[in-house]
Scaffold this motif. Structure first.
Motif, PDB file in Angstrom:
ATOM      1  N   LYS A  67      59.208  27.416  14.626  1.00 56.09           N
ATOM      2  CA  LYS A  67      58.145  27.121  15.173  1.00 56.09           C
ATOM      3  C   LYS A  67      57.033  26.488  14.149  1.00 56.09           C
ATOM      4  N   ASN A 126      53.559  29.993  32.956  1.00 59.22           N
ATOM      5  CA  ASN A 126      53.846  29.383  31.723  1.00 59.22           C
ATOM      6  C   ASN A 126      55.186  29.745  31.323  1.00 59.22           C
ATOM      7  N   GLY A 127      55.774  30.848  31.515  1.00 58.16           N
ATOM      8  CA  GLY A 127      56.996  31.256  30.924  1.00 58.16           C
ATOM      9  C   GLY A 127      58.260  30.343  31.458  1.00 58.16           C
ATOM     10  N   THR A 136      46.890  32.192  23.860  1.00 58.15           N
ATOM     11  CA  THR A 136      47.792  32.717  24.802  1.00 58.15           C
ATOM     12  C   THR A 136      48.722  31.820  25.801  1.00 58.15           C
ATOM     13  N   GLU A 192      51.555  30.824  23.820  1.00 59.00           N
ATOM     14  CA  GLU A 192      52.515  31.916  23.336  1.00 59.00           C
ATOM     15  C   GLU A 192      53.195  32.084  24.496  1.00 59.00           C
ATOM     16  N   GLN A 193      52.808  31.953  25.770  1.00 56.06           N
ATOM     17  CA  GLN A 193      53.670  32.105  27.055  1.00 56.06           C
ATOM     18  C   GLN A 193      54.535  31.209  27.233  1.00 56.06           C
ATOM     19  N   ASP A 231      61.776  30.400  24.129  1.00 53.41           N
ATOM     20  CA  ASP A 231      62.588  31.310  23.381  1.00 53.41           C
ATOM     21  C   ASP A 231      63.829  32.053  24.115  1.00 53.41           C
ATOM     22  N   SER A 232      63.346  32.382  25.498  1.00 47.70           N
ATOM     23  CA  SER A 232      64.239  33.031  26.216  1.00 47.70           C
ATOM     24  C   SER A 232      65.553  32.093  26.835  1.00 47.70           C
ATOM     25  N   ILE A 270      55.814  29.454  24.799  1.00 46.25           N
ATOM     26  CA  ILE A 270      56.823  29.436  23.676  1.00 46.25           C
ATOM     27  C   ILE A 270      57.911  30.699  24.196  1.00 46.25           C
ATOM     28  N   SER A 271      57.353  31.788  24.763  1.00 48.40           N
ATOM     29  CA  SER A 271      58.082  32.867  25.100  1.00 48.40           C
ATOM     30  C   SER A 271      59.158  32.306  26.044  1.00 48.40           C
ATOM     31  N   GLY A 272      58.718  31.485  27.058  1.00 51.94           N
ATOM     32  CA  GLY A 272      59.672  30.962  27.938  1.00 51.94           C
ATOM     33  C   GLY A 272      60.816  30.001  27.457  1.00 51.94           C
TER      34      GLY A 272
END
Length: 303
Positions: free
Chosen positions: A52, A243-244, A35, A38-39, A45-46, A41-43
């Motif tokens: 990936k 993390n984001g 997790t 993933e957080q 990708d934003s 990576i989400s940041g």
């Protein structure tokens, strides 16, 4: 296959139109760490388009390198210890930004930027002064093999805030406990505080930490930590990664490299994208006013 490639649709379109995307290499790992990645990576990708690569411990490095060449990758964001190890073996013409680790060995990272998970001591000290303005000295017990680099930075940060950072070096648990005992025997609760680093030698969870928590409670001494989990157990406060936002910072450095060939930052970059956690029971015990709980992201006990 030990190499897993996940290609979002926007990234696939970007390659078809000739644009260069950023690749993320991260460990294929179980919870709770999955997790976290993933957080991050989400940041990322934003901020930018990515492909990936979730890699297993037995990943074939040559296959990975071929995949990066085929995708025309110019910069990689490498996450975790495994990602950092892979990054050291990549072609020299590929830019590398690293993150998701506390620190790195002195060699092998080619003066590349590494975004640490270790909170910037300046931010910790600033919050300490906000909660306990009378604080004048901060004590820390540390293993120099793990944290000499951080202590050097922390001493400069403390000085700039009018604090004195007093340190005890400890190569093993026995000497760490001795350091804590010396601190408690000589500390002044009106002006002294103890900082717990992310240090597997000196902040051992089953014996050193319980000793610190009990003695600090009995003597009304403030203890703060770079480890979020310690707040639940009774430490006054901690800072921990957002993390984001950290992912967004990694993406910014990667995009800057794509645009100019320079990352803008090099070496170990201390964490400044942080959230705050406080233990209200401990704060009350130390007569700290925490009426503005909204100033903190997490409060324990979470009644």
């Amino acid at each position: 296959m030990s190499l897993i490639l996940l290609t979002p649709i926007p990234t696939a379109v970007a390659f078809q139109t000739g644009k260069t995307a950023v690749a993320i290499i991260y460990p294929d790992i179980a919870e709770p760490y999955r997790t976290v990645f993933e957080q991050i990576i989400s940041g990322i990708d934003s901020t930018t388009q990515t492909v990936k690569y979730a890699v297993a411990p037995d990943v074939n490095i040559n296959d990975l390198k071929n995949g990066l060449r085929q995708q025309n990758i110019k910069v990689v964001i490498a996450l975790g210890r495994q990602g950092m190890g892979i990054a050291a073996s990549l072609d020299r013409d590929i830019g590398v930004v690293m993150g998701g680790v506390i620190t790195a060995p002195d060699n092998g990272i080619r003066d590349l930027p590494l975004h640490s998970l270790s909170p910037d001591p300046a931010l910790l000290f600033e919050l300490l002064k906000k909660l306990l303005p009378a604080t004048r000295r901060v004590f820390a017990v540390y293993n120099p093999k793990q944290n000499a680099w951080l202590i050097r930075q922390a001493k400069m940060s403390a000085r700039s805030l009018g604090l004195e950072l007093v340190t005890y070096e400890a190569q093993d648990l026995h000497s760490a406990v001795q350091g804590y005992q010396d601190f408690f025997n000589n500390a002044d609760s009106r002006q002294d505080a103890l900082w717990l680093l992310q240090d597997s030698t000196t902040v051992e969870e089953s014996s050193a930490l319980p000793l610190v928590l009990q003695e600090s409670w009995n003597r009304n001494l403030a203890v703060f930590s770079s480890n979020f989990g310690h707040v639940r157990r009774g430490v006054l406060f901690s800072l921990y990664p957002d993390n984001g936002k950290m992912g967004g910072h990694l993406a910014d450095m990667a995009l800057r490299f794509l645009a100019s060939g320079d990352y803008g930052e090099h070496g170990v970059i201390l964490l400044r994208e942080v959230l705050t956690a406080i233990n209200l029971r401990t704060a009350k015990h130390l007569d700290i006013n925490t009426s503005r709980q909204q100033d903190f992201d997490v409060a324990f006990p979470d009644e």
